[in-house]
Scaffold this motif. Structure first.
Motif, PDB file in Angstrom:
ATOM      1  N   LEU A 177       1.031  -1.137  -0.082  1.00  0.00           N
ATOM      2  CA  LEU A 177       0.011  -0.065   0.174  1.00  0.00           C
ATOM      3  C   LEU A 177       0.834   1.395  -0.081  1.00  0.00           C
ATOM      4  CD1 LEU A 177      -2.763  -0.680   2.591  1.00  0.00           C
ATOM      5  CD2 LEU A 177      -2.889  -0.771   0.132  1.00  0.00           C
ATOM      6  N   LEU A 178       1.773   1.189   0.780  1.00  0.00           N
ATOM      7  CA  LEU A 178       3.035   2.432   0.729  1.00  0.00           C
ATOM      8  C   LEU A 178       3.679   2.616  -0.398  1.00  0.00           C
ATOM      9  CD1 LEU A 178       3.926   1.939   4.646  1.00  0.00           C
ATOM     10  CD2 LEU A 178       2.362   3.714   3.592  1.00  0.00           C
ATOM     11  N   SER A 179       3.833   1.481  -1.134  1.00  0.00           N
ATOM     12  CA  SER A 179       4.957   1.397  -2.260  1.00  0.00           C
ATOM     13  C   SER A 179       4.767   2.334  -3.279  1.00  0.00           C
ATOM     14  CB  SER A 179       5.152  -0.075  -2.615  1.00  0.00           C
ATOM     15  OG  SER A 179       4.059  -0.383  -3.477  1.00  0.00           O
ATOM     16  N   ALA A 180       3.406   2.486  -3.877  1.00  0.00           N
ATOM     17  CA  ALA A 180       3.163   3.512  -5.025  1.00  0.00           C
ATOM     18  C   ALA A 180       3.367   4.764  -4.497  1.00  0.00           C
ATOM     19  CB  ALA A 180       1.832   2.999  -5.472  1.00  0.00           C
ATOM     20  N   PRO A 181       2.774   5.483  -3.605  1.00  0.00           N
ATOM     21  CA  PRO A 181       3.343   6.878  -3.360  1.00  0.00           C
ATOM     22  C   PRO A 181       4.444   7.090  -3.005  1.00  0.00           C
ATOM     23  CG  PRO A 181       1.868   5.960  -1.572  1.00  0.00           C
ATOM     24  CD  PRO A 181       1.801   4.864  -2.651  1.00  0.00           C
ATOM     25  N   PHE A 183       7.256  -8.988  10.572  1.00  0.00           N
ATOM     26  CA  PHE A 183       6.594  -8.062   9.882  1.00  0.00           C
ATOM     27  C   PHE A 183       7.334  -7.134   9.060  1.00  0.00           C
ATOM     28  CE2 PHE A 183       4.689  -3.995  10.489  1.00  0.00           C
ATOM     29  CZ  PHE A 183       3.196  -3.999   9.924  1.00  0.00           C
ATOM     30  N   ILE A 184       8.254  -6.511   9.788  1.00  0.00           N
ATOM     31  CA  ILE A 184       9.158  -5.517   9.128  1.00  0.00           C
ATOM     32  C   ILE A 184       9.887  -6.114   7.747  1.00  0.00           C
ATOM     33  CG2 ILE A 184      11.360  -4.527   9.366  1.00  0.00           C
ATOM     34  CD1 ILE A 184      10.893  -4.288  12.564  1.00  0.00           C
ATOM     35  N   ASN A 185       9.958  -7.551   7.722  1.00  0.00           N
ATOM     36  CA  ASN A 185      10.629  -8.245   6.410  1.00  0.00           C
ATOM     37  C   ASN A 185       9.470  -7.977   5.580  1.00  0.00           C
ATOM     38  OD1 ASN A 185      13.152  -8.555   6.937  1.00  0.00           O
ATOM     39  ND2 ASN A 185      12.930 -10.906   7.334  1.00  0.00           N
ATOM     40  N   GLY A 186       8.264  -8.174   5.814  1.00  0.00           N
ATOM     41  CA  GLY A 186       7.203  -8.060   4.992  1.00  0.00           C
ATOM     42  C   GLY A 186       7.001  -7.093   4.472  1.00  0.00           C
ATOM     43  N   VAL A 187       7.147  -5.607   5.245  1.00  0.00           N
ATOM     44  CA  VAL A 187       6.816  -4.500   4.736  1.00  0.00           C
ATOM     45  C   VAL A 187       7.903  -4.215   3.595  1.00  0.00           C
ATOM     46  CG1 VAL A 187       7.275  -1.969   5.119  1.00  0.00           C
ATOM     47  CG2 VAL A 187       5.945  -3.436   6.857  1.00  0.00           C
ATOM     48  N   SER A 188       9.162  -4.779   3.945  1.00  0.00           N
ATOM     49  CA  SER A 188      10.129  -4.415   2.888  1.00  0.00           C
ATOM     50  C   SER A 188       9.878  -5.409   1.553  1.00  0.00           C
ATOM     51  CB  SER A 188      11.568  -5.009   3.351  1.00  0.00           C
ATOM     52  OG  SER A 188      11.702  -6.341   3.343  1.00  0.00           O
ATOM     53  N   ILE A 189       9.368  -6.382   1.864  1.00  0.00           N
ATOM     54  CA  ILE A 189       9.117  -7.327   0.591  1.00  0.00           C
ATOM     55  C   ILE A 189       7.718  -6.768  -0.364  1.00  0.00           C
ATOM     56  CG2 ILE A 189       7.983  -9.485  -0.243  1.00  0.00           C
ATOM     57  CD1 ILE A 189      11.029  -9.329   0.814  1.00  0.00           C
ATOM     58  N   GLY A 190       6.793  -6.083   0.637  1.00  0.00           N
ATOM     59  CA  GLY A 190       5.845  -5.298  -0.282  1.00  0.00           C
ATOM     60  C   GLY A 190       6.185  -4.087  -1.000  1.00  0.00           C
ATOM     61  N   PHE A 191       7.518  -3.402  -0.523  1.00  0.00           N
ATOM     62  CA  PHE A 191       8.019  -2.462  -1.258  1.00  0.00           C
ATOM     63  C   PHE A 191       8.666  -3.073  -2.450  1.00  0.00           C
ATOM     64  CE2 PHE A 191       9.189   0.393   2.637  1.00  0.00           C
ATOM     65  CZ  PHE A 191       7.997   0.537   2.689  1.00  0.00           C
ATOM     66  N   LEU A 192       9.565  -4.055  -2.454  1.00  0.00           N
ATOM     67  CA  LEU A 192      10.326  -4.382  -3.452  1.00  0.00           C
ATOM     68  C   LEU A 192       9.451  -5.383  -4.390  1.00  0.00           C
ATOM     69  CD1 LEU A 192      13.378  -5.902  -1.113  1.00  0.00           C
ATOM     70  CD2 LEU A 192      13.284  -3.965  -2.615  1.00  0.00           C
ATOM     71  N   SER A 193       8.447  -6.075  -4.010  1.00  0.00           N
ATOM     72  CA  SER A 193       7.747  -6.961  -5.078  1.00  0.00           C
ATOM     73  C   SER A 193       6.875  -5.922  -5.753  1.00  0.00           C
ATOM     74  CB  SER A 193       6.731  -7.957  -4.347  1.00  0.00           C
ATOM     75  OG  SER A 193       5.851  -7.048  -3.583  1.00  0.00           O
ATOM     76  N   SER A 194       6.690  -4.743  -5.448  1.00  0.00           N
ATOM     77  CA  SER A 194       5.888  -3.727  -6.332  1.00  0.00           C
ATOM     78  C   SER A 194       6.802  -3.123  -7.293  1.00  0.00           C
ATOM     79  CB  SER A 194       5.038  -2.912  -5.366  1.00  0.00           C
ATOM     80  OG  SER A 194       3.956  -3.478  -4.671  1.00  0.00           O
ATOM     81  N   VAL A 195       7.849  -2.454  -6.447  1.00  0.00           N
ATOM     82  CA  VAL A 195       8.647  -1.427  -7.084  1.00  0.00           C
ATOM     83  C   VAL A 195       9.803  -2.102  -8.202  1.00  0.00           C
ATOM     84  CG1 VAL A 195      10.064   0.637  -6.899  1.00  0.00           C
ATOM     85  CG2 VAL A 195       8.236   0.267  -5.155  1.00  0.00           C
ATOM     86  N   VAL A 196      10.193  -3.364  -7.672  1.00  0.00           N
ATOM     87  CA  VAL A 196      11.480  -3.717  -8.610  1.00  0.00           C
ATOM     88  C   VAL A 196      10.886  -4.112 -10.038  1.00  0.00           C
ATOM     89  CG1 VAL A 196      12.771  -5.874  -8.882  1.00  0.00           C
ATOM     90  CG2 VAL A 196      12.647  -4.762  -6.801  1.00  0.00           C
ATOM     91  N   PRO A 197       9.827  -4.692 -10.246  1.00  0.00           N
ATOM     92  CA  PRO A 197       9.345  -4.649 -11.548  1.00  0.00           C
ATOM     93  C   PRO A 197       8.853  -3.569 -12.438  1.00  0.00           C
ATOM     94  CG  PRO A 197       8.025  -6.270 -10.249  1.00  0.00           C
ATOM     95  CD  PRO A 197       8.720  -5.319  -9.351  1.00  0.00           C
ATOM     96  N   MET A 198       8.588  -2.498 -11.523  1.00  0.00           N
ATOM     97  CA  MET A 198       8.282  -1.079 -12.318  1.00  0.00           C
ATOM     98  C   MET A 198       9.575  -0.362 -12.850  1.00  0.00           C
ATOM     99  SD  MET A 198       6.639   2.305 -10.177  1.00  0.00           S
ATOM    100  CE  MET A 198       5.501   1.092  -9.346  1.00  0.00           C
ATOM    101  N   TYR A 199      10.679  -0.675 -11.947  1.00  0.00           N
ATOM    102  CA  TYR A 199      11.814  -0.041 -12.127  1.00  0.00           C
ATOM    103  C   TYR A 199      12.473  -0.793 -13.356  1.00  0.00           C
ATOM    104  CZ  TYR A 199      16.677   1.215 -11.495  1.00  0.00           C
ATOM    105  OH  TYR A 199      18.101   1.718 -11.549  1.00  0.00           O
ATOM    106  N   GLN A 200      12.357  -2.166 -13.283  1.00  0.00           N
ATOM    107  CA  GLN A 200      12.840  -3.014 -14.472  1.00  0.00           C
ATOM    108  C   GLN A 200      12.298  -2.699 -15.801  1.00  0.00           C
ATOM    109  OE1 GLN A 200      12.106  -6.888 -12.962  1.00  0.00           O
ATOM    110  NE2 GLN A 200      14.112  -7.427 -12.414  1.00  0.00           N
ATOM    111  N   SER A 201      10.970  -2.437 -15.833  1.00  0.00           N
ATOM    112  CA  SER A 201      10.183  -2.063 -16.899  1.00  0.00           C
ATOM    113  C   SER A 201      10.715  -0.661 -17.494  1.00  0.00           C
ATOM    114  CB  SER A 201       8.599  -2.109 -16.755  1.00  0.00           C
ATOM    115  OG  SER A 201       8.423  -1.154 -15.830  1.00  0.00           O
ATOM    116  N   GLU A 202      10.579   0.081 -16.618  1.00  0.00           N
ATOM    117  CA  GLU A 202      10.782   1.608 -16.987  1.00  0.00           C
ATOM    118  C   GLU A 202      12.457   1.706 -17.471  1.00  0.00           C
ATOM    119  OE1 GLU A 202       9.776   4.024 -13.795  1.00  0.00           O
ATOM    120  OE2 GLU A 202       7.647   3.842 -14.400  1.00  0.00           O
TER     121      GLU A 202
END
Length: 234
Positions: free
Chosen positions: A65-69, A108-127
């Motif tokens: 939820l936090l990754s996109a903004p 839980f903290i690891n999960g937050v980081s995975i939420g960031f990475l699983s959303s933003v890494v593919p976005m960064y790769q595509s761009e």
């Protein structure tokens, strides 16, 4: 160096975010069966095991939820840096856990980081990839997730023969290594050209595209064409 080398290097390095995702998925499946783990944490019942395991997923939900903004405001690159930093912190907490609450917090903290990475890494790769190879570059994320699961199982199996609390601490702590590697490597990765254009850093975007597409020649025709296409779609 081949012309395609930069995009493969960039996409492969950030795919470590997928590796961390896969490792986190796979690591607890065997740890929860280890004698030293159950003895140290006072033989947790099925409910306690469920909370320990699912705390990662809850963290993933929050992180996604936090990754996109965060990615839109502070850039894809810095969000990946934050994800790697948070993952390293969470892994250190799980490694040092002295009770269930500390273990759950670390997960839980690891999960937050995975939420960031699983959303933003593919976005960064595509761009950072040209349209002709975008699917191939983004698929590196899934490939890395699979390797993370596989390696987690292998490490769990090898550590199962250690007759001490290192039996479960070592697999949990080893996740710090790829987290630090990703954190350090991102210092050398470019910002997303699409994010740069969207934030009025067109000159910087041209330089990045020159490095990624034309051996550093920012004035190359393909760079100008991609900049034009980015402007059209923003």
């Amino acid at each position: 160096m081949k012309k395609d080398t930069p995009k493969y290097v960039v996409s492969s390095i950030v795919a470590l975010g997928g590796f961390l995702f896969g490792y986190d998925i796979g690591i607890m499946s065997s740890i929860q069966e280890m004698d030293s783990f159950n003895k140290y944490f006072n033989y947790p019942d099925s409910l306690a095991i469920g909370v320990i395991v699912s705390s990662l997923t809850i963290g993933c939900f929050v992180g996604s939820l936090l990754s996109a903004p965060l990615a839109d405001r502070y850039s894809r690159k810095l969000t990946i840096v934050l994800g790697a930093l948070v993952c390293t912190t969470g892994s250190a907490i799980t490694y040092a856990s002295i009770n269930r609450a500390m273990l759950i917090s670390g997960r839980f903290i690891n999960g937050v980081s995975i939420g960031f990475l699983s959303s933003v890494v593919p976005m960064y790769q595509s761009e950072t990839s040209p349209s002709a190879n975008r699917g191939r570059m983004v698929s590196l994320q899934q490939w890395a997730i699979t390797w993370g699961i596989f390696i987690a199982f292998g490490i769990d199996y090898g550590c199962s023969y250690i007759p001490s609390t290192r039996q479960f601490r070592l697999p949990l702590g080893l996740q710090i290594v790829p987290g630090i590697v990703l954190l350090c490597a991102m210092a050398f990765m470019p910002f997303s050209p699409r994010w740069l254009v969207a934030n009025d850093h067109v000159s910087d975007a041209r330089q990045v595209l020159g490095r990624l597409r034309a051996y550093g020649h920012a004035s190359a025709p393909e760079v100008a064409e991609e900049l034009r296409l980015i402007h059209q779609t923003i």
